[in-house]
Design a protein around this motif. Sequence first.
Motif, PDB file in Angstrom:
ATOM      1  N   ALA A  16      -0.715   3.195  13.228  1.00 30.44           N
ATOM      2  CA  ALA A  16      -2.021   3.024  12.573  1.00 30.44           C
ATOM      3  C   ALA A  16      -2.261   4.131  11.554  1.00 30.44           C
ATOM      4  O   ALA A  16      -2.741   3.882  10.444  1.00 30.44           O
ATOM      5  CB  ALA A  16      -3.126   3.001  13.637  1.00 30.44           C
ATOM      6  N   ALA A  17      -1.936   5.385  11.927  1.00 29.68           N
ATOM      7  CA  ALA A  17      -2.098   6.483  10.971  1.00 29.68           C
ATOM      8  C   ALA A  17      -1.070   6.399   9.855  1.00 29.68           C
ATOM      9  O   ALA A  17      -1.333   6.826   8.718  1.00 29.68           O
ATOM     10  CB  ALA A  17      -1.978   7.821  11.705  1.00 29.68           C
ATOM     11  N   GLY A  18       0.127   5.827  10.140  1.00 30.53           N
ATOM     12  CA  GLY A  18       1.168   5.737   9.128  1.00 30.53           C
ATOM     13  C   GLY A  18       0.891   4.731   8.043  1.00 30.53           C
ATOM     14  O   GLY A  18       1.638   4.675   7.045  1.00 30.53           O
ATOM     15  N   GLU A  19      -0.152   3.900   8.191  1.00 24.04           N
ATOM     16  CA  GLU A  19      -0.483   2.958   7.133  1.00 24.04           C
ATOM     17  C   GLU A  19      -0.875   3.673   5.835  1.00 24.04           C
ATOM     18  O   GLU A  19      -0.781   3.105   4.751  1.00 24.04           O
ATOM     19  CB  GLU A  19      -1.624   2.039   7.595  1.00 24.04           C
ATOM     20  CG  GLU A  19      -1.220   1.094   8.729  1.00 24.04           C
ATOM     21  CD  GLU A  19      -2.359   0.211   9.173  1.00 24.04           C
ATOM     22  OE1 GLU A  19      -3.477   0.379   8.631  1.00 24.04           O
ATOM     23  OE2 GLU A  19      -2.140  -0.652  10.050  1.00 24.04           O
ATOM     24  N   ARG A  20      -1.288   4.930   5.938  1.00 25.08           N
ATOM     25  CA  ARG A  20      -1.614   5.704   4.737  1.00 25.08           C
ATOM     26  C   ARG A  20      -0.366   5.997   3.910  1.00 25.08           C
ATOM     27  O   ARG A  20      -0.476   6.280   2.716  1.00 25.08           O
ATOM     28  CB  ARG A  20      -2.295   7.018   5.130  1.00 25.08           C
ATOM     29  CG  ARG A  20      -3.679   6.850   5.739  1.00 25.08           C
ATOM     30  CD  ARG A  20      -4.270   8.192   6.102  1.00 25.08           C
ATOM     31  NE  ARG A  20      -5.645   8.068   6.557  1.00 25.08           N
ATOM     32  CZ  ARG A  20      -6.710   8.121   5.752  1.00 25.08           C
ATOM     33  NH1 ARG A  20      -6.535   8.289   4.459  1.00 25.08           N
ATOM     34  NH2 ARG A  20      -7.921   8.004   6.247  1.00 25.08           N
ATOM     35  N   LEU A  21       0.804   5.935   4.533  1.00 22.70           N
ATOM     36  CA  LEU A  21       2.035   6.229   3.800  1.00 22.70           C
ATOM     37  C   LEU A  21       2.436   5.091   2.870  1.00 22.70           C
ATOM     38  O   LEU A  21       3.206   5.304   1.930  1.00 22.70           O
ATOM     39  CB  LEU A  21       3.179   6.501   4.787  1.00 22.70           C
ATOM     40  CG  LEU A  21       2.971   7.635   5.788  1.00 22.70           C
ATOM     41  CD1 LEU A  21       4.156   7.715   6.748  1.00 22.70           C
ATOM     42  CD2 LEU A  21       2.792   8.960   5.064  1.00 22.70           C
TER      43      LEU A  21
ATOM     44  N   ALA B 176       6.120   0.634   1.991  1.00 22.31           N
ATOM     45  CA  ALA B 176       7.518   0.864   1.621  1.00 22.31           C
ATOM     46  C   ALA B 176       8.020   2.242   2.035  1.00 22.31           C
ATOM     47  O   ALA B 176       9.150   2.608   1.681  1.00 22.31           O
ATOM     48  CB  ALA B 176       7.697   0.675   0.114  1.00 22.31           C
ATOM     49  N   ASP B 177       7.232   3.006   2.778  1.00 22.68           N
ATOM     50  CA  ASP B 177       7.678   4.336   3.187  1.00 22.68           C
ATOM     51  C   ASP B 177       8.689   4.203   4.337  1.00 22.68           C
ATOM     52  O   ASP B 177       8.457   3.454   5.295  1.00 22.68           O
ATOM     53  CB  ASP B 177       6.487   5.177   3.653  1.00 22.68           C
ATOM     54  CG  ASP B 177       6.889   6.604   3.957  1.00 22.68           C
ATOM     55  OD1 ASP B 177       6.950   7.403   3.020  1.00 22.68           O
ATOM     56  OD2 ASP B 177       7.162   6.903   5.145  1.00 22.68           O
ATOM     57  N   PRO B 178       9.836   4.900   4.257  1.00 24.06           N
ATOM     58  CA  PRO B 178      10.845   4.768   5.321  1.00 24.06           C
ATOM     59  C   PRO B 178      10.322   5.117   6.703  1.00 24.06           C
ATOM     60  O   PRO B 178      10.659   4.447   7.692  1.00 24.06           O
ATOM     61  CB  PRO B 178      11.955   5.728   4.876  1.00 24.06           C
ATOM     62  CG  PRO B 178      11.782   5.869   3.397  1.00 24.06           C
ATOM     63  CD  PRO B 178      10.313   5.758   3.153  1.00 24.06           C
ATOM     64  N   LEU B 179       9.483   6.163   6.795  1.00 21.97           N
ATOM     65  CA  LEU B 179       8.963   6.541   8.110  1.00 21.97           C
ATOM     66  C   LEU B 179       8.054   5.458   8.665  1.00 21.97           C
ATOM     67  O   LEU B 179       8.098   5.133   9.861  1.00 21.97           O
ATOM     68  CB  LEU B 179       8.222   7.877   8.001  1.00 21.97           C
ATOM     69  CG  LEU B 179       7.565   8.398   9.288  1.00 21.97           C
ATOM     70  CD1 LEU B 179       8.581   8.525  10.399  1.00 21.97           C
ATOM     71  CD2 LEU B 179       6.885   9.753   9.028  1.00 21.97           C
ATOM     72  N   GLY B 180       7.218   4.860   7.802  1.00 23.07           N
ATOM     73  CA  GLY B 180       6.349   3.772   8.257  1.00 23.07           C
ATOM     74  C   GLY B 180       7.144   2.566   8.724  1.00 23.07           C
ATOM     75  O   GLY B 180       6.787   1.920   9.715  1.00 23.07           O
ATOM     76  N   VAL B 181       8.235   2.266   8.035  1.00 17.63           N
ATOM     77  CA  VAL B 181       9.076   1.135   8.439  1.00 17.63           C
ATOM     78  C   VAL B 181       9.729   1.408   9.792  1.00 17.63           C
ATOM     79  O   VAL B 181       9.800   0.532  10.652  1.00 17.63           O
ATOM     80  CB  VAL B 181      10.134   0.853   7.359  1.00 17.63           C
ATOM     81  CG1 VAL B 181      11.124  -0.202   7.840  1.00 17.63           C
ATOM     82  CG2 VAL B 181       9.466   0.389   6.066  1.00 17.63           C
TER      83      VAL B 181
ATOM     84  N   ASP C 214      -4.912  11.949   8.359  1.00 18.95           N
ATOM     85  CA  ASP C 214      -4.344  12.048   7.007  1.00 18.95           C
ATOM     86  C   ASP C 214      -2.932  11.489   6.921  1.00 18.95           C
ATOM     87  O   ASP C 214      -2.327  11.472   5.845  1.00 18.95           O
ATOM     88  CB  ASP C 214      -4.332  13.514   6.544  1.00 18.95           C
ATOM     89  CG  ASP C 214      -5.742  14.099   6.468  1.00 18.95           C
ATOM     90  OD1 ASP C 214      -6.672  13.335   6.129  1.00 18.95           O
ATOM     91  OD2 ASP C 214      -5.889  15.302   6.761  1.00 18.95           O
ATOM     92  N   GLY C 215      -2.401  11.050   8.064  1.00 20.45           N
ATOM     93  CA  GLY C 215      -1.043  10.493   8.065  1.00 20.45           C
ATOM     94  C   GLY C 215       0.018  11.542   7.777  1.00 20.45           C
ATOM     95  O   GLY C 215       0.970  11.274   7.028  1.00 20.45           O
ATOM     96  N   ASP C 216      -0.115  12.732   8.388  1.00 20.83           N
ATOM     97  CA  ASP C 216       0.866  13.798   8.161  1.00 20.83           C
ATOM     98  C   ASP C 216       2.256  13.325   8.618  1.00 20.83           C
ATOM     99  O   ASP C 216       2.466  13.033   9.802  1.00 20.83           O
ATOM    100  CB  ASP C 216       0.445  15.042   8.950  1.00 20.83           C
ATOM    101  CG  ASP C 216       1.419  16.204   8.754  1.00 20.83           C
ATOM    102  OD1 ASP C 216       2.259  16.133   7.833  1.00 20.83           O
ATOM    103  OD2 ASP C 216       1.341  17.175   9.540  1.00 20.83           O
ATOM    104  N   PRO C 217       3.241  13.245   7.710  1.00 16.86           N
ATOM    105  CA  PRO C 217       4.563  12.742   8.104  1.00 16.86           C
ATOM    106  C   PRO C 217       5.226  13.570   9.203  1.00 16.86           C
ATOM    107  O   PRO C 217       5.913  13.020  10.066  1.00 16.86           O
ATOM    108  CB  PRO C 217       5.370  12.790   6.798  1.00 16.86           C
ATOM    109  CG  PRO C 217       4.349  12.774   5.707  1.00 16.86           C
ATOM    110  CD  PRO C 217       3.169  13.507   6.268  1.00 16.86           C
ATOM    111  N   GLU C 218       5.048  14.896   9.184  1.00 20.73           N
ATOM    112  CA  GLU C 218       5.672  15.741  10.209  1.00 20.73           C
ATOM    113  C   GLU C 218       5.096  15.431  11.582  1.00 20.73           C
ATOM    114  O   GLU C 218       5.831  15.376  12.574  1.00 20.73           O
ATOM    115  CB  GLU C 218       5.459  17.215   9.861  1.00 20.73           C
ATOM    116  CG  GLU C 218       6.219  17.681   8.635  1.00 20.73           C
ATOM    117  CD  GLU C 218       7.718  17.670   8.881  1.00 20.73           C
ATOM    118  OE1 GLU C 218       8.136  17.974  10.007  1.00 20.73           O
ATOM    119  OE2 GLU C 218       8.464  17.341   7.947  1.00 20.73           O
ATOM    120  N   LEU C 219       3.782  15.214  11.651  1.00 20.92           N
ATOM    121  CA  LEU C 219       3.162  14.866  12.921  1.00 20.92           C
ATOM    122  C   LEU C 219       3.614  13.475  13.380  1.00 20.92           C
ATOM    123  O   LEU C 219       3.909  13.275  14.566  1.00 20.92           O
ATOM    124  CB  LEU C 219       1.637  14.912  12.791  1.00 20.92           C
ATOM    125  CG  LEU C 219       0.831  14.451  14.020  1.00 20.92           C
ATOM    126  CD1 LEU C 219       1.172  15.285  15.244  1.00 20.92           C
ATOM    127  CD2 LEU C 219      -0.669  14.496  13.723  1.00 20.92           C
TER     128      LEU C 219
END
Length: 435
Positions: free
Chosen positions: A75-80, A83-88, A41-46
């Motif tokens: 790969a999981a962060g693509e759900r964010l 333009a999401d700062p964590l993904g960048v 699910d691309g949990d940002p905390e995880l």
Amino acid sequence: MPLAFDHIRRQARSLAESGDTAGARSLLENAVEQGRPALRDGDPELLETMRQLAGLHHSAGDPMGARRVLEEAAAAGERLGDADPLGVMLAYDLAVVAEELANRHVARSNFVKVASFGPGALGEDHWAVARARSYLDAAAPTPPVSDAPSSVPPVSGAPTSVPPVSAVPASAPPASPPPLFAPPPTSVPPAAPAFEPTPPSRGRRTWLPAALGGVAGGIIVAVVVAVFLLRPTANPETTSAAPTAPASAVVVPTASAALPAPLVPSASAPAAAATTTPPAASAPAATRPPTTAPPTATKTTAPPPAVRTRIVAPANNSRVAYPFDAEFTVSAADVSAPNTVVALLICVAGRCYLDGKLDIIGTGAAPYTIYLGSTRPEGTGVAWKLRLDRLPKAKFNDLIAQRDAAIADGSWGDKGTPMSALNPTPVSTLTVVKG
């Protein structure tokens, strides 16, 4: 019950700061394994916890382990979204590790993502964006050189290559063309000194004696003509008394210095006309000694200002993301201090909370990732203050132990760090607003 990833990350950071990096890595690995069902699910905390775990692998000299964790998180962060700062930042971490492993394809593709979406997510002047642009500029292929001769001659002394904007590790491509729109360096020939005498040519020696003879003859004629023209005008009383110059006194100039016949002033001409003398031949110019320009005063270069320990980024009163990276400059005294540390605290609602210490690397400090609040929505729109304090190592370790105990019993939010334990005046502060 969901895992308290924020609490686990704080504990791992404390363990790493105390020197127990293996314990910190084990704590984060267990948390990631237990939270893996939320990875799809691309949990940002995880994902942020996985990023911290990759950092521990990297600092322990295990870039392959860091890459495995980062590839899974990215790969999981693509759900964010792009333009999401964590993904960048995940893309940035993966690019740096791939660069160290000489995997240029992975490094380039992730640096392209940082350069494309970083300005909107992190800010145009963010250090990660600058590093990505520097890498891409250095890795750009050099345009082919035409065999046709150039119409512009090469500039003497111009450098053959321009170094990249920032230092690139040895794994970066060796070619480093100059940045776009940068004017090429030019070499301007030095100007000749002012009033420098021109050396005489060899041909001047043959005509110099003749010229001097002609000039001397012209001077004699000019003197005779001046005497003739300055005598009084025709007057019956004085004409007979005035001596007449004998014809033999007139010197006929040579052909090389011929002058027109002198004009005899008439009695009706005005007196001013009688005193008019024809232009005399030019006298030879006296040779002037070469003029030496006055010595230039030695320019005294002021010493560069001393570096102070302070927070330099983000800008004061700016809006920040969750999380964000703070940057610092560190004085030479704090860099070499053996018994003190520069502690970072986060203050809100009248309380300050000790977060950690600056990591001194070389002559500076590494960027510090800051989380305002335990979750992304907590404290949004509220002003938070970042604070630096210079503390003895023993006091800092004691305050860290008190903090961990308060986090464990749930009283950390109500207590915070005692203000009496901090400096009367902080080393540096700035305020940010959580966006």
